[in-house]
Each structure stands twice: as C-alpha cells, then as structure tokens.
Design a protein around this motif. Structure first.
Motif, PDB file in Angstrom:
ATOM      1  N   PHE A 225       0.833  -1.209   0.000  1.00 49.76           N
ATOM      2  CA  PHE A 225       0.000   0.000   0.000  1.00 49.76           C
ATOM      3  C   PHE A 225       0.868   1.260   0.000  1.00 49.76           C
ATOM      4  N   TRP A 232       0.281   4.773   2.547  1.00 51.75           N
ATOM      5  CA  TRP A 232      -0.670   4.579   3.642  1.00 51.75           C
ATOM      6  C   TRP A 232       0.098   4.278   4.921  1.00 51.75           C
ATOM      7  N   HIS A 248      -8.284   3.077   7.050  1.00 49.54           N
ATOM      8  CA  HIS A 248      -7.815   1.988   6.197  1.00 49.54           C
ATOM      9  C   HIS A 248      -7.819   2.382   4.723  1.00 49.54           C
ATOM     10  N   ARG A 249      -7.143   1.566   3.917  1.00 53.41           N
ATOM     11  CA  ARG A 249      -7.086   1.809   2.480  1.00 53.41           C
ATOM     12  C   ARG A 249      -7.527   0.563   1.726  1.00 53.41           C
ATOM     13  N   VAL A 251      -7.596  -0.820  -2.355  1.00 52.13           N
ATOM     14  CA  VAL A 251      -7.045  -0.527  -3.679  1.00 52.13           C
ATOM     15  C   VAL A 251      -7.482  -1.624  -4.647  1.00 52.13           C
ATOM     16  N   SER A 292      -7.149  -4.864   0.600  1.00 52.82           N
ATOM     17  CA  SER A 292      -7.495  -3.950   1.684  1.00 52.82           C
ATOM     18  C   SER A 292      -6.570  -4.138   2.872  1.00 52.82           C
TER      19      SER A 292
END
Length: 338
Positions: A225, A232, A248-249, A251, A292
């Motif tokens: 990430f 992140w 959170h991220r 993608v 994620s």
C-alpha cells in the motif's frame, strides 16, 4: 549498516509511532474514552513481531551469534521449518511459528531488514528521489545485507534438512529508484534487468539449499500500500479516523498488479526452474477485486508493507499446508499453493 544518528532516527521513526499510540491507548482506555474493539485495533498495529523480541531481525551491525536464540518449539525432533528473508519475512514469523505448532516441528526464524536472500546479488541505495520511501535510504542502509545473506545461507547449508521458507518485499525489482549490483559490480536500475538478476540470484540460493537437502518454499510478496501515493501509514491516523473506519485503504487488484505482476511471475519462473514450491497469499488479502488493509473492521496491516501480529498468526494453517505439500512434492517442480 546504519550509522549512529541515522540508526537512531530510523528506530525512532519505526518504533515511536506505535509506542506513542500504545501509550495514548492505555491512558484513554483507562478513562473509558475508546470502545473495546477500537482498543484492540490500536493494539494490533502496535504489536512487535516475534523475531524482534529476540534480536533475530538484523537491521544494523551484523552479529551471527543472534541466531542462537532464534528457534521456537526447540524440543521437537521432527523435521525443522526455517523462515528467512527481509522485514516482510519477519512479519510472517508468527505464521511460520504457528505452522510449527500445528505440525509439531521446530521453527527457526532469522531475518534482515531490506535483505532479499539472493546469492551474488546486492541491493544498493536509490540514486534519485523516490516517492515510495518516506525517507530516502542512504548508501549505508543495505551494508549489513551481504553478511546477513552469506551467514544465513551458510547456516542453512550446515543445518538439519527441513523446509525453508524464503519471503521478501518485491519493491527492489519494480521501483526504478532502487539499484541492484550484480557480481561484476555493475548497478542496474531498469525493472527487466533487475528481474533477471533476481531470478539468477534466487535460483542460485534455491539450488544451494536443495543440494543441502532442504525443501524450499518461495513466498510471493504480499500486496503493498505504498502505491498509489501518498503511502498509507496508520501511525498518522487519529482516534477519530480509526473510529470512523476511514484510516484503512482499499485498492483495486489491477492497481496492485500493475506494479507487482512482473515480479510475481519472475518468482514463479524460479520455482518452475528449480523445483521449489510457491506459497501465494494473494487471495487472502484481496477479495472482490480489491486489496485492503482491513477485514471486517480488523486491521490486517501495521504499515504499508507489513501485516500485524494477529494476522500473521491467522496464516499459520496456510503455512502448515505449504510445508506439508512441499514435502509431498519434493523434486516435482513448482507447486502453486493458493
């Protein structure tokens, strides 16, 4: 090897955020300000992986004597499990140790920061500014790696035959700012050239270990990430963003594949050429077309490239299965364990 002041700065940058987070968590939880599940999320991110608690993760001056305290479940007489590689390998330590518990085998873990286990191949400092490093590495940041790799391979060659898991980050190969020096002393920066060096060096390591009687399992690098930027970093999240679930991220898999697919394919080619097995954890981290940093409100990653201790523990069955299959398929070529 990182010099004094720089080593201190790096240690502070790595340890201070989760430490401060843990302190803040302790104070606020005692005052009743944070829900229980949110407290657990902070704790998950702040936990340190097992090798670092024993000095089994090298990030500065190298001392091979630290290997002496790097075995778990030592009382077992079954075939051993070994885990080596860089800091991404360290983050998988609980998975390997848990696999040893499930299989009744001893587990030895010895890892080196920024050190892929490749014969006659060396990572060197970036020569340009790099969006993927919060702080640009210096010329000395990888100095401990040749000694770590040589000592690790020598240690494994002389060790009791077992299953060797080799894990590592793949940014070295796709990031144009990172150079790779080959055995002639030439430094390569283009991705295709670096991947050729990676394949050659990793194949050499696998052959050496197999000739010593080991079964070798190559672990595909987990999703990163760091991309797209900005990187992140949960240490920059506040209690409010954690509570809102906005820390959170997530993608799309296509974004991850754009930077990692070539290195994944290169690792698979090495496995096919050498008869090593492949452990691919991609489907655990990426579901429904997205990768994620969290699952069902639980933190999977402690930073952009390393998973949390609890998630590493959850991977123990996958690692145990990989070790079992590697034993069954010894010498039969690539086993893609998904």
């Amino acid at each position: 090897e990182l010099s004094g002041m720089r080593m201190g700065m790096l240690a502070a940058a790595t340890v201070a955020p989760p430490l401060l987070m843990a302190v803040a968590l302790g104070l606020t939880s005692r005052l009743g300000w944070i829900p229980h599940d949110l407290q657990n999320g902070f704790k998950d991110v702040a936990q340190i992986h097992a090798p670092s608690t024993r000095g089994c993760h090298v990030s500065g001056a190298f001392n091979p004597r630290v290997m002496e305290n790097c075995t778990w479940n030592e009382g077992s007489r079954q075939d051993p499990i070994y885990l080596v590689g860089d800091s991404q390998a360290e983050a998988l330590a609980e998975a390997a140790i848990g696999a040893g518990d499930l299989l009744g085998r001893p587990v030895s873990v010895f890892t080196g920061s920024s050190c892929p286990v490749l014969e006659r191949t060396e990572i060197v400092e970036p020569t340009t500014d790099d969006d993927f490093f919060p702080e640009r590495p210096q010329a000395t940041d990888f100095d401990h790696c040749p000694r770590y790799v040589d000592a690790t391979v020598d240690w494994l060659v002389g060790a009791r035959p077992g299953a060797v898991l080799i894990a590592g980050f793949d940014q070295y190969w796709w990031d144009p700012a990172i150079g790779v020096r080959d055995e002639s002393g030439s430094v390569v920066h283009d991705e295709s050239g670096k991947l050729r060096l990676m394949e050659h060096g990793l194949a050499g390591t696998v052959k050496t270990l197999k000739d010593a009687g080991h079964r070798v399992i190559l672990v595909q690098s987990i999703p990163t990430f760091r991309n797209p930027t900005p990187i992140w970093d949960p240490s920059g999240c506040s209690i409010v963003t954690f509570a809102e679930g906005s820390c959170h991220r997530k993608v799309p898999v296509q974004v991850v594949d754009r930077i990692q697919s070539d290195s994944r394919e290169a690792l698979s080619r090495v496995a096919g050429q050498t008869g090593a097995s492949v452990l691919d954890l991609r489907d655990i981290f990426c579901r429904g077309g997205y990768c994620s940093t969290e699952r069902d409100g639980v933190s999977i990653y402690r930073d952009a490239t390393h998973i949390t201790v609890p998630w590493s523990e959850r991977l123990a069955p996958e690692f145990a299965d990989a070790v079992r299959r590697a034993g069954i398929r010894q010498g039969e070529g690539q086993a893609d364990l998904r």
